[in-house]
Design an enzyme around this catalytic site. Structure first.
Site, PDB file in Angstrom:
ATOM      1  CD  GLU A   1      -3.294   0.700   1.412  1.00 16.00           C
ATOM      2  OE1 GLU A   1      -3.952   0.393   0.973  1.00 16.00           O
ATOM      3  OE2 GLU A   1      -3.160   0.843   2.658  1.00 16.00           O
ATOM      4  CG  ASP A   2       1.973   2.366   3.642  1.00 12.44           C
ATOM      5  OD1 ASP A   2       1.079   2.791   3.127  1.00 12.44           O
ATOM      6  OD2 ASP A   2       2.162   2.554   4.340  1.00 12.44           O
TER       7      ASP A   2
END
Ligand code: MN
Length: 562
Positions: A67-68
């Site tokens: 996600e990051d």
């Protein structure tokens, strides 16, 4: 294998994940200024400590990568295979919640339940993630701290407890406690440190006596130590006992770890020969484990100098399981040889230890309204459990405060509907009798009998309540149920006008107050208000709760229908 050992294998998946995560998070820092990658390592290290497999440890390293960072899920699938990608995706999905407030809680709980039933490891990674986030919470801005601490206290700690991970559950609560109850925390530190220390001094005097008696009895314990009660659970208990520390017997308890189950019972006998046990305080969680799998013998005795002391006795294996719960069990299954973990298998949910995961999953489908589901969860799932028995020895798992009516409905709807009386341990008791663990309960039934609406005043499980309600839908019922009331227990910082603000919030909701009382504790800084109101309608109660929560100084509200 420890994290460091796993990392040594340069061809292994853990090393590969380590390098990938390190590069992906390079240059990114967390709120506290540390490199982001430290977080990934801390999570993976804890998973390794729980004895989980390499793939889970690797997924722990990669859990924030999808996600990051620019290195997405697709790359994880390509480079690490489907299983690790599945785990990372699962963790990411749980973390992605849209809503705010209560809706948000419901959403994350639902997601966690679904993930759990699919592959428990996803939830274990999430728990390790939360554990490290809580340890570094002080770096976050205050409102965020509170929200995360609250979520930890309400969702993650009880969940860890339900998975049998008592140590983690306790640590999460202790980490959240100072953020949620800063004054109470200070009060405990201030007032109770001395008691802890005195207690330890005293137990150090008792210890040689125990050691000697065990040696004479031919038992060589692996370990005798003390377990200090955690601040958060001490606080909960103090509230029950009017903040009176002298009533808390297990402030510091003895823990004796021995080799075998036989030695556990022999040790119990030796302790009882030294000092008389208090009646009703011997708990055999080996013969009857707690619903979360916890096994141990507990006893409370009148010890040296007439002081009351609690002993906990268990084997090493039980001890490991008590600390790490389902993770320990899972690691054990794996070491038995089933190295190929059939992924996304249902076998985890099938195993007896977490049969409740399955129960919970089917259960949440029964609730159309998510608020209703949340309320039921809080009462039936997260609250302390007791377990009573049928005369033939079947164990019935119930929430604390359950009555014979709840017991009857738990066995079968018909038994609940036709219940006319109950015997507990051979004696007739009233139907609103509060059951205790190890009670043997016999329900007396009568054919064609209908449940009484009056039961709504004391039945506490949602199962019992919904059957009583649906079996008695007529005017008569409504009339009678109006006699019932709701009691609110409110804990608030004391200030002038507090009671007035509370009572006027109630009357603005067009609800009558039957009685109210208040008492102060915590050196007069805190107030406990008890308000009994003419209301049992759930939606009215929850509207009132929202109003009450908005009042300045209010810390905690507990309510029950009576
Ligand atoms: Mn994370």
């Amino acid at each position: 294998m420890s994290f460091e050992e796993l990392l040594k294998d340069k061809n292994g998946v853990v090393y590969k994940a380590y390098e990938t995560a390190r590069k992906a998070h390079a240059g990114v820092r967390r709120f506290n200024g540390e490199p982001y990658f430290n977080h990934s390592v801390a999570v993976a290290r804890e998973l390794a400590e729980w004895g989980l497999d390499e793939n889970t440890v690797a997924a722990g390293l990669l859990h924030d990568v999808a996600e990051d960072t620019a290195y997405g899920l697709e790359n994880i699938g390509k480079d690490f295979g489907e299983e690790i990608a599945f785990l990372v995706d699962g963790v990411t999905k749980i973390g992605r919640v849209k809503y705010r407030g209560q809706e948000r809680q419901i959403e994350s709980i639902r997601k966690m339940i679904l993930a759990m039933a699919e592959d428990l490891r996803v939830v274990l990674i999430r728990l390790a993630d939360r554990h490290h986030n809580m340890r570094t919470l002080s770096a976050l801005p205050a409102p965020k701290q509170r929200r995360i601490a609250q979520e930890t206290m309400e969702i993650y700690a009880p969940l860890a407890y339900r998975l049998g991970m008592q140590r983690l559950s306790g640590e999460l609560e202790d980490l959240a406690f100072p953020y949620l109850y800063p004054n109470e925390y200070k009060w405990i530190i201030h007032n109770l440190k001395y008691h802890y220390e005195e207690r330890e001094k005293y137990l150090n005097k008792v210890k040689p006596l125990v050691e000697k008696a065990l040696a004479e009895g031919g038992i060589k314990p692996f370990l005798i130590d003390f377990r200090a009660k955690r601040y958060s659970s001490l606080y909960k208990k103090l509230l029950k006992y009017d903040m009176d520390i002298s009533k808390i017997y297990d402030l510091v308890a003895f823990r004796i770890i021995v080799g075998t189950v036989e030695e556990c019972y022999a040790t119990l006998g030796i302790i009882h020969k030294l000092w008389p046990p208090l009646p009703g305080r011997i708990k055999d969680y080996i013969a009857m484990p707690k619903p979360n799998g916890y096994r141990s013998l507990h006893t409370t005795v009148l010890c040296l100098d007439k002081q009351i002391v609690e002993f906990q006795i268990r084997t090493e294996e039980m001890h490991r399981e008590a600390e790490n719960g389902i993770a320990a069990h899972w690691a054990y299954e794996q070491s038995k040889g089933s190295k190929q973990y059939a992924r996304r298998q249902a076998s985890v949910a099938d195993s007896k230890e977490i049969a409740w995961v399955e129960k919970l999953r089917s259960w949440q489908q029964d609730f159309s309204d998510s608020k209703e589901f949340m309320d039921a969860l809080k009462i039936d799932f997260f609250k302390d459990r007791i377990f009573a028995m049928t005369p033939v020895g079947e164990i019935v798992d119930l929430p604390d405060g359950a009555t014979p009516v709840d017991f009857a409905y738990q066995i079968h709807t018909d038994i609940g509907d036709q219940c006319v009386g109950a015997k507990v341990n051979g004696k007739i008791v009233p139907l609103d009798y509060k059951l205790r663990s190890q009670d043997i309960v016999e329900i007396i039934t009568q054919k064609n009998k209908k449940p009484s609406p009056a039961w709504l005043q004391f039945a506490i499980t949602s199962k019992a309540k919904s059957h009583i309600r649906s079996a008695s839908k007529n005017k008569d019922v409504l009339l009678k149920s109006r006699l019932a009331a709701t009691e609110f227990k409110i804990i608030a910082l004391d200030r002038i006008g507090l009671l007035k603000d509370v009572t006027s919030a109630v009357s603005r909701s067009h609800i009558n107050i039957q009685s109210s009382s208040s008492s102060s504790f915590g050196r007069g800084n805190l107030q406990l208000l008890k308000i009994k109101c003419d209301v049992i309608d759930k939606s009215k109660v929850s509207k009132l709760l929202i109003k009450l929560k908005g009042i300045e100084g209010i810390k905690e509200i507990d309510w029950r229908t009576i």
